[in-house]
Design a protein around this motif. Structure first.
Motif, mmCIF file in Angstrom:
data_model
loop_
_atom_site.group_PDB
_atom_site.id
_atom_site.type_symbol
_atom_site.label_atom_id
_atom_site.label_comp_id
_atom_site.label_asym_id
_atom_site.label_seq_id
_atom_site.Cartn_x
_atom_site.Cartn_y
_atom_site.Cartn_z
ATOM 1 N N GLU A 17 -34.669 -25.323 -4.747
ATOM 2 C CA GLU A 17 -34.195 -26.333 -5.686
ATOM 3 C C GLU A 17 -33.792 -25.686 -7.003
ATOM 4 O OE1 GLU A 17 -33.738 -29.369 -4.763
ATOM 5 O OE2 GLU A 17 -34.612 -28.995 -2.791
ATOM 6 N N ASN A 18 -33.682 -24.358 -6.995
ATOM 7 C CA ASN A 18 -33.303 -23.595 -8.182
ATOM 8 C C ASN A 18 -34.312 -23.775 -9.311
ATOM 9 O OD1 ASN A 18 -31.336 -21.640 -8.790
ATOM 10 N ND2 ASN A 18 -30.371 -22.990 -10.280
ATOM 11 N N ARG A 19 -35.589 -23.882 -8.939
ATOM 12 C CA ARG A 19 -36.671 -23.992 -9.906
ATOM 13 C C ARG A 19 -37.728 -22.938 -9.590
ATOM 14 N NH1 ARG A 19 -36.319 -28.193 -13.149
ATOM 15 N NH2 ARG A 19 -38.458 -27.914 -13.869
ATOM 16 N N LEU A 20 -38.572 -22.671 -10.571
ATOM 17 C CA LEU A 20 -39.658 -21.724 -10.365
ATOM 18 C C LEU A 20 -40.810 -22.086 -11.272
ATOM 19 C CD1 LEU A 20 -39.204 -18.363 -12.266
ATOM 20 C CD2 LEU A 20 -37.895 -20.411 -12.830
ATOM 21 N N GLU A 21 -41.947 -21.473 -11.008
ATOM 22 C CA GLU A 21 -43.087 -21.601 -11.896
ATOM 23 C C GLU A 21 -43.509 -20.212 -12.344
ATOM 24 O OE1 GLU A 21 -45.230 -25.765 -11.018
ATOM 25 O OE2 GLU A 21 -45.897 -24.115 -9.755
ATOM 26 N N LEU A 22 -43.832 -20.116 -13.615
ATOM 27 C CA LEU A 22 -44.194 -18.849 -14.232
ATOM 28 C C LEU A 22 -45.629 -18.901 -14.723
ATOM 29 C CD1 LEU A 22 -40.987 -18.293 -16.406
ATOM 30 C CD2 LEU A 22 -41.590 -17.045 -14.323
ATOM 31 N N LEU A 23 -46.362 -17.834 -14.465
ATOM 32 C CA LEU A 23 -47.702 -17.671 -15.018
ATOM 33 C C LEU A 23 -47.565 -16.944 -16.351
ATOM 34 C CD1 LEU A 23 -50.796 -17.842 -14.770
ATOM 35 C CD2 LEU A 23 -50.721 -15.621 -13.608
ATOM 36 N N LEU A 24 -48.003 -17.593 -17.430
ATOM 37 C CA LEU A 24 -47.877 -17.024 -18.768
ATOM 38 C C LEU A 24 -49.152 -16.272 -19.139
ATOM 39 C CD1 LEU A 24 -46.252 -19.984 -20.761
ATOM 40 C CD2 LEU A 24 -45.179 -18.313 -19.239
ATOM 41 N N PHE A 25 -48.977 -15.159 -19.822
ATOM 42 C CA PHE A 25 -50.124 -14.372 -20.271
ATOM 43 C C PHE A 25 -49.735 -13.571 -21.502
ATOM 44 C CE2 PHE A 25 -47.782 -11.908 -17.156
ATOM 45 C CZ PHE A 25 -47.652 -10.663 -17.746
ATOM 46 N N LYS A 26 -50.747 -13.010 -22.144
ATOM 47 C CA LYS A 26 -50.517 -12.135 -23.285
ATOM 48 C C LYS A 26 -51.098 -10.761 -22.988
ATOM 49 C CE LYS A 26 -50.034 -15.415 -27.092
ATOM 50 N NZ LYS A 26 -50.450 -15.732 -28.485
ATOM 51 N N LEU A 27 -50.651 -9.798 -23.760
ATOM 52 C CA LEU A 27 -51.175 -8.437 -23.649
ATOM 53 C C LEU A 27 -51.921 -8.078 -24.930
ATOM 54 C CD1 LEU A 27 -48.120 -6.717 -21.937
ATOM 55 C CD2 LEU A 27 -50.250 -7.467 -20.876
ATOM 56 N N ASN A 28 -52.654 -9.099 -25.448
ATOM 57 C CA ASN A 28 -53.367 -8.963 -26.721
ATOM 58 C C ASN A 28 -52.405 -8.574 -27.838
ATOM 59 O OD1 ASN A 28 -55.598 -9.706 -25.328
ATOM 60 N ND2 ASN A 28 -56.560 -7.687 -25.301
ATOM 61 N N SER A 29 -51.252 -9.226 -27.791
ATOM 62 C CA SER A 29 -50.236 -9.109 -28.830
ATOM 63 C C SER A 29 -49.654 -10.501 -29.016
ATOM 64 C CB SER A 29 -49.147 -8.113 -28.414
ATOM 65 O OG SER A 29 -48.523 -8.544 -27.217
ATOM 66 N N ARG A 30 -48.738 -10.661 -29.941
ATOM 67 C CA ARG A 30 -48.194 -11.989 -30.206
ATOM 68 C C ARG A 30 -47.259 -12.465 -29.106
ATOM 69 N NH1 ARG A 30 -45.481 -12.053 -35.914
ATOM 70 N NH2 ARG A 30 -44.551 -10.163 -35.042
ATOM 71 N N GLN A 31 -46.597 -11.537 -28.415
ATOM 72 C CA GLN A 31 -45.610 -11.925 -27.412
ATOM 73 C C GLN A 31 -46.258 -12.636 -26.227
ATOM 74 O OE1 GLN A 31 -45.820 -8.854 -28.846
ATOM 75 N NE2 GLN A 31 -43.871 -7.761 -28.680
ATOM 76 N N ILE A 32 -45.477 -13.517 -25.627
ATOM 77 C CA ILE A 32 -45.886 -14.193 -24.397
ATOM 78 C C ILE A 32 -45.075 -13.598 -23.253
ATOM 79 C CG2 ILE A 32 -46.063 -16.390 -23.180
ATOM 80 C CD1 ILE A 32 -46.097 -17.767 -25.916
ATOM 81 N N PHE A 33 -45.766 -13.177 -22.196
ATOM 82 C CA PHE A 33 -45.114 -12.586 -21.032
ATOM 83 C C PHE A 33 -45.332 -13.492 -19.822
ATOM 84 C CE2 PHE A 33 -46.084 -9.094 -23.895
ATOM 85 C CZ PHE A 33 -44.892 -8.386 -23.914
#
Length: 318
Positions: A17-33
């Motif tokens: 369906e051209n959709r996805l789910e992402l697991l968000l995490f940090k590397l103990n920095s401000r950025q979100i990966f």
């Protein structure tokens, strides 16, 4: 923590369906990966590790999970950040994943939540971004009335820098009688990972095949449509198309669906080449109409698919 993933098995309807789910995490920095949920087996608190002398410096150690040894990669160090220090105040979690038919854990900081989004909301990383080499894409989320950038990790590049991928072809697989007919034919490779494209290109170029590269499904679909609009026959232009599953703009399943539903290109031979789990993708291959499925990265299988396709074209019955 394990509750974060307790509904993953119910989410396969997103794919195609051209959709996805992402697991968000940090590397103990401000950025979100982020990484794709379908590549995640579980998320746990950092277990006790066993050091492995002589291992790559990105490998922190090996965890024993239900009796199985799982190498643990310090994701901070792998993408160019300072490594985790192991301080008690520093949050550490392990994301256990399955890529390219292997299981590995990624040492990360805070594991946040799962987001559901459309591939059309996923964009290639800026060409000028310093860490773009370790990103396949970016997207955005809204938090506390602010727009936050989410950086999607190019795990295939991370792994390729730890594991030497061999693009050599087994002699027993190579059909030398086909090489003259292979020479000069073209293959379209569609993948958002430069590393993955280079692996396929390095393999198939040994057959004398010319490689056309696209970075996502939308780019590939627009290229195919442009050929059709010019009156060209797609199957005359390329021997086959090899596409990844998960890509910005348009995923490989949607790309295949669109091709199959366009009378001008519906006969194109399509191979899905992905690091996502095999059993799931075999079902999706049948659903959307791919001709073959390869679990990354298998040079001999890539060669076999190209050779089988050419044999089929050269068959007197064609």
């Amino acid at each position: 923590m394990t509750g974060v993933l307790n509904t993953v098995d119910q989410r396969t309807n997103l794919v195609g369906e051209n959709r996805l789910e992402l697991l968000l995490f940090k590397l103990n920095s401000r950025q979100i990966f982020a990484i794709n949920v379908f590549k995640v087996k579980e998320v746990i608190k950092m277990p006790t590790l066993t050091k492995m002398p002589g291992s790559h410096n990105h490998i922190t150690g090996v965890a024993s999970l239900r009796g199985e040894p799982v190498p643990v990669i310090d994701l901070r160090r792998a993408i160019g950040f300072p490594p985790f220090h192991g301080d008690q105040e520093e949050e550490q979690n392990l994301i256990v994943t399955e890529y390219n038919r292997t299981t590995q854990g990624f040492l990360v900081g805070q594991v946040r939540n799962i987001i559901n989004t459309a591939w059309t909301e996923i964009q290639p990383p800026p060409k000028t971004a310093g860490r773009a080499n370790y990103l396949t894409a970016i997207t955005h989320i809204q938090e506390q009335e602010q727009i936050q950038i989410v950086e999607i990790i190019d795990v295939e590049k991370v792994l390729a820098e730890i594991i030497d991928y061999d693009v050599s072809i087994s002699e027993e697989v190579l059909d030398r009688d086909l090489l003259d007919n292979m020479h000069g034919r073209k293959v379209l490779i569609v993948d958002d990972s430069t590393t993955a494209r280079n692996q396929v290109k390095g393999t198939l170029s040994q057959l004398g095949l010319e490689i056309i590269e696209c970075r996502d499904g939308m780019e590939a679909y627009n290229l195919l449509k442009s050929w059709c609009d010019q009156g060209k026959t797609v199957t005359d232009e390329i021997l086959l198309m090899i596409t990844d599953a998960e890509m910005p703009e348009m995923d490989g399943y949607r790309l295949t669906y669109e091709v199959r539903n366009d009378a001008r290109m519906k006969d194109l031979f399509i191979t899905l080449n992905t690091s996502l789990s095999g059993s799931f993708n075999e079902a999706m291959v049948k659903k959307v109409g791919c001709d073959r499925f390869i679990s990354k990265f298998q040079p001999d299988m890539l060669v076999e698919v190209a050779q089988d396709r050419l044999r089929d074209l050269l068959s007197p019955n064609k």
